[in-house]
Motif scaffolding. Structure first.
Motif, mmCIF file in Angstrom:
data_model
loop_
_atom_site.group_PDB
_atom_site.id
_atom_site.type_symbol
_atom_site.label_atom_id
_atom_site.label_comp_id
_atom_site.label_asym_id
_atom_site.label_seq_id
_atom_site.Cartn_x
_atom_site.Cartn_y
_atom_site.Cartn_z
ATOM 1 N N GLY A 176 0.782 -1.229 0.000
ATOM 2 C CA GLY A 176 0.000 0.000 0.000
ATOM 3 C C GLY A 176 0.812 1.277 0.000
ATOM 4 N N ASP A 263 -8.808 8.030 -7.337
ATOM 5 C CA ASP A 263 -7.971 7.809 -6.157
ATOM 6 C C ASP A 263 -8.828 7.404 -4.955
ATOM 7 O OD1 ASP A 263 -5.302 8.010 -4.828
ATOM 8 O OD2 ASP A 263 -6.348 9.517 -3.645
ATOM 9 N N LEU A 264 -9.979 8.056 -4.793
ATOM 10 C CA LEU A 264 -10.887 7.684 -3.699
ATOM 11 C C LEU A 264 -11.412 6.260 -3.879
ATOM 12 C CD1 LEU A 264 -12.966 10.966 -3.235
ATOM 13 C CD2 LEU A 264 -11.184 10.061 -1.733
ATOM 14 N N ALA A 265 -11.508 5.802 -5.120
ATOM 15 C CA ALA A 265 -11.968 4.432 -5.382
ATOM 16 C C ALA A 265 -10.892 3.394 -5.081
ATOM 17 C CB ALA A 265 -12.416 4.294 -6.838
ATOM 18 N N GLY A 266 -9.669 3.863 -4.762
ATOM 19 C CA GLY A 266 -8.612 2.943 -4.356
ATOM 20 C C GLY A 266 -7.664 2.521 -5.444
ATOM 21 N N PHE A 267 -7.639 3.221 -6.583
ATOM 22 C CA PHE A 267 -6.786 2.795 -7.686
ATOM 23 C C PHE A 267 -5.587 3.714 -7.894
ATOM 24 C CE2 PHE A 267 -10.956 0.953 -8.698
ATOM 25 C CZ PHE A 267 -10.593 -0.372 -8.785
ATOM 26 N N GLY A 268 -5.776 5.009 -7.783
ATOM 27 C CA GLY A 268 -4.650 5.914 -7.938
ATOM 28 C C GLY A 268 -4.136 5.990 -9.361
ATOM 29 N N ASN A 343 -9.693 -8.250 -11.111
ATOM 30 C CA ASN A 343 -8.963 -7.356 -10.203
ATOM 31 C C ASN A 343 -7.848 -6.625 -10.925
ATOM 32 O OD1 ASN A 343 -10.555 -8.125 -8.018
ATOM 33 N ND2 ASN A 343 -9.195 -9.805 -7.450
ATOM 34 N N SER A 347 -9.267 -1.276 -12.812
ATOM 35 C CA SER A 347 -9.015 0.164 -12.753
ATOM 36 C C SER A 347 -9.281 0.854 -14.086
ATOM 37 C CB SER A 347 -7.571 0.437 -12.312
ATOM 38 O OG SER A 347 -6.653 -0.136 -13.221
#
Length: 556
Positions: A176, A263-268, A343, A347
Motif C-alpha cells: 500500500g 484515487d478515492l476508489a482505491g486505484f490511484g 482485479n 481500474s
C-alpha cells in the motif's frame, strides 16, 4: 503417500529492488558481514518490509574427528554422537506455582557457542575425562552449496567470460505504499554504502522496479499530454475561438476531478488507470461540444447569452445524459469481471466510467455557466468560422452533406453497402491477433533451464554456463544474473520463483533498450539457439501482464 506443499504469495513478496554483492575471492562470511551492514541500514527505512539474501550458503558446525586419538583413549564414534546429542537437549522440568502464576521449567541444555561444544565430555579413560576437543576439531563451515549465483555486466564479458560469484539481496517494501517515495529514501543509503565497500567487492543493481515504474508512468503521461494537445488542436481548428476555448477548458477539469474520484476508489495513478484516461480522452469533449454548439444556435436565434445557455442545457440535457449513460454501462461488465483477471483490469473501466460521469457534469454545469459569461450577445448575427476552421468545415462538412443527401435518396443501396461493410469487417476480424493481456514491453526477459530427473547441480551449472556464453556474444545484452538450483528472486508480480531444485536454473537478462521488432528478433534468435541444446529444456520467457500462467495453452 502424497505430500502437498502450499505457499501463499502476495505482491509484498516481490522485490522492488534486487542487488548483487560481487566478489570472486572473498569468503562468504565476509560477504555476509558486509551485506549485514547494508541490511541493517535499509531496514531502518519505515517503508521497507524485509531484506533477503539469496545464494548465501547456511553455516554448519563441522566436527572433524581424529580417529588415531580416539583409538588411544578408547573412544568410539558412538560415544561422541551420544554425548553431543544428550548435551544438546532441552529437558522439561515440570511446573512451578507461584501464587496466581504457573511457570514452566526446562533445562537449558542446548549449546550456546563453539567452546561449549569443544568442552563436551565424550568419555573417560584411565580416570580422566575425555573432552571433544581432545579427539576432534570443531569449527564453523558453510554447508554444501545448492544455490549458485553469478552476475555479469557488459564490461565483465571480455575480462573473464560468464558471471562472477555473488550473493543477491532482495529488498521488498510494505503493501500500500508508493514505490517511488520508498526509492527516494533507499537510494542515498545504497549510494553511501557503495562508497564504503572494500576494493575486492562491488555492488550492482540487478533490478530496479522504481525506475521501471517511473519510466512507464512518464511514457503514459506523455501519451496523455500528446492526446490532450491533439484534441485541443482539432477543437481550435474546428470551432470559433471562444467556443473552442470553453471546450478545451473542460478537458483538464474533467481529468483532474476524475482522477480525484479514481484515487478515492482505491486505484490511484498507475499504468492501467492512465491507459483508461488515454482511451476516454476523445469522449471527454463530446458533451461539451454538443452543449457549446447548441448554445451558439440559440444565440443565433436572437436570445441573450444567458438565456441561450439555459435553453440549450434544458433542451439537450436528457439526450446528453442518455448518450453518456449508454457508454458508461458498456464498461460495467468489464468492471464486474471476477477473479484475478477482473482485479487486474478493473481500474481501466472504473477510470473510464468515473471520468465520463465527471465530463457529463462539467458539460451540464460548468459549460453553460462559463458560456453565459464568456460569449457575446450576437442577436441574429450568424456565428461564422474563419480561416482554417472555415476551410476544415468546407473539407469535412460539404462531403458529409453530399454523402448524406445521396444516402437518403437511395436507402436500399445505402443499407446494402452498410451490410457489405459489416460483413467485410467481420471477416477481417479473424486476421487480427487476440491477446486479453498485453506484453509487458520491457527490455528484460527470463531464461529458464530444466533438466531431467536425477541430474546433478554440476550438470545444471554446465547448462547455465552454456546460456551465459551465448549471452556474452549478444551486443544487445546489458547484463544478466544467474541462479542455479533455485529461481531468481521474485521481481515481477505474476512470475513466481522456483524453490530449491538442483535440476533448475534461471538467468535474468537485461537489455539496453526495448524496441518491439528488435526484441522479437532477440527472442527468436535465443529460442532457435536453445532448442538445439540436448539434455535440457531451455525456455525463453517474456514478461507479460495479467494473471500468472506457465504456458500459452494450459490443460486442467
Amino acid at each position: 503417500i502424497v505430500q502437498l506443499d502450499m505457499w501463499k504469495w502476495t505482491v509484498a513478496d516481490m522485490a522492488m529492488m534486487q542487488l548483487a554483492l560481487i566478489s570472486g575471492d572473498e569468503p562468504f562470511s565476509e560477504m555476509e558481514k558486509t551485506a549485514d551492514v547494508l541490511r541493517k541500514r535499509i531496514e531502518k527505512i519505515p517503508s521497507i518490509r524485509k531484506v533477503n539474501y539469496y545464494g548465501l550458503p547456511g553455516q554448519e558446525i563441522h566436527v572433524s574427528l581424529d580417529f588415531e586419538k580416539m583409538a588411544m583413549v578408547n573412544t568410539s564414534l558412538d560415544h561422541i554422537t551420544r554425548a553431543i546429542s544428550s548435551s544438546n537437549m532441552n529437558i522439561p522440568g515440570g511446573d512451578i506455582k507461584l501464587g496466581a502464576s504457573n511457570l514452566s521449567v526446562k533445562s537449558s541444555g542446548s549449546f550456546q557457542n563453539l567452546e561449549e561444544i569443544r568442552s563436551c565430555v565424550v568419555n573417560s579413560y584411565q580416570g580422566r575425562l575425555i573432552y571433544l576437543r581432545d579427539v576432534a576439531e570443531v569449527k564453523f563451515e558453510y554447508e554444501e552449496r545448492k544455490h549458485l549465483t553469478r552476475f555479469a555486466a557488459k564490461h565483465m564479458f571480455q575480462e573473464n567470460g560468464g558471471g562472477e560469484r555473488c550473493i543477491f539481496i532482495g529488498i521488498s517494501q510494505k503493501e500500500g505504499l508508493n514505490v517511488l517515495e520508498t526509492n527516494e529514501e533507499l537510494q542515498p543509503v545504497i549510494e553511501a554504502f557503495e562508497e564504503e565497500l572494500p576494493e575486492n567487492m562491488k555492488l550492482e543493481v540487478v533490478y530496479n522496479q522504481p525506475n521501471t515504474v517511473k519510466s512507464r508512468i512518464n511514457d503514459f503521461v506523455n501519451n496523455l499530454l500528446q492526446g490532450v494537445a491533439l484534441v485541443a488542436l482539432i477543437i481550435f481548428l474546428s470551432l470559433v475561438f471562444r467556443s473552442s476555448l470553453v471546450v478545451a477548458m473542460a478537458i483538464p477539469l474533467s481529468l483532474t476531478i476524475g482522477l480525484g474520484f479514481v484515487d478515492l476508489a482505491g486505484f490511484g495513478l498507475q499504468q492501467i488507470s492512465i491507459a483508461g484516461l488515454v482511451v476516454v480522452l476523445g469522449m471527454l469533449v463530446d458533451n461539451s461540444i454538443v452543449m457549446v454548439e447548441n448554445i451558439n444556435r440559440f444565440i443565433q436565434m436572437g436570445h441573450s447569452k444567458r438565456e441561450a445557455s439555459i435553453l440549450a442545457a434544458s433542451e439537450i440535457g436528457w439526450p446528453v445524459i442518455s448518450a453518456t449513460l449508454t457508454t458508461i454501462l458498456a464498461f460495467v461488465p468489464i468492471a464486474a469481471m471476477p477473479d484475478m483477471t477482473g482485479n487486474f483490469i478493473k481500474s481501466l473501466p472504473v477510470t473510464i466510467m468515473i471520468t465520463l460521469t465527471v465530463s457529463l457534469l462539467v458539460a451540464l454545469t460548468f459549460t453553460p455557466m462559463i458560456t453565459s459569461s464568456l460569449f457575446k450577445d450576437r442577436a441574429t448575427k450568424e456565428v461564422k468560422a474563419r480561416g482554417i476552421a472555415r476551410l476544415l468545415r468546407w473539407i469535412i462538412e460539404k462531403p458529409f452533406r453530399t454523402t448524406l443527401r445521396l444516402a437518403l435518396k437511395r436507402p436500399l443501396l445505402s443499407l446494402f453497402l452498410a451490410f457489405l461493410y459489416l460483413a467485410g469487417s467481420t471477416a477481417m476480424f479473424s486476421k487480427v491477433d487476440i491477446s486479453f493481456f498485453p506484453k509487458a514491453e520491457q527490455p528484460n526477459l527470463m531464461i529458464q533451464a530444466s533438466l531431467p530427473e536425477g541430474s546433478s547441480l554440476l550438470k545444471t551449472d554446465e547448462v547455465a554456463r552454456y546460456v551465459e556464453r551465448v549471452l556474452d556474444t549478444m551486443p544487445e545484452v546489458s547484463y544478466y544474473a544467474t541462479n542455479v538450483g533455485q529461481g531468481n528472486p521474485q521481481i515481477y508480480y505474476n512470475v513466481f520463483p522456483r524453490r530449491q531444485d538442483i535440476r533448475h536454473a534461471e538467468i535474468y537478462v537485461q537489455l539496453y533498450d526495448f524496441e518491439p521488432e528488435a526484441f522479437a528478433r532477440t527472442l527468436a534468435k535465443l529460442r532457435k539457439e536453445f532448442d538445439l541444446y540436448p539434455g535440457a529444456r531451455i525456455r525463453v520467457k517474456e514478461f507479460e501482464q495479467g494473471i500468472p500462467f506457465d504456458a500459452p495453452v494450459q490443460i486442467f
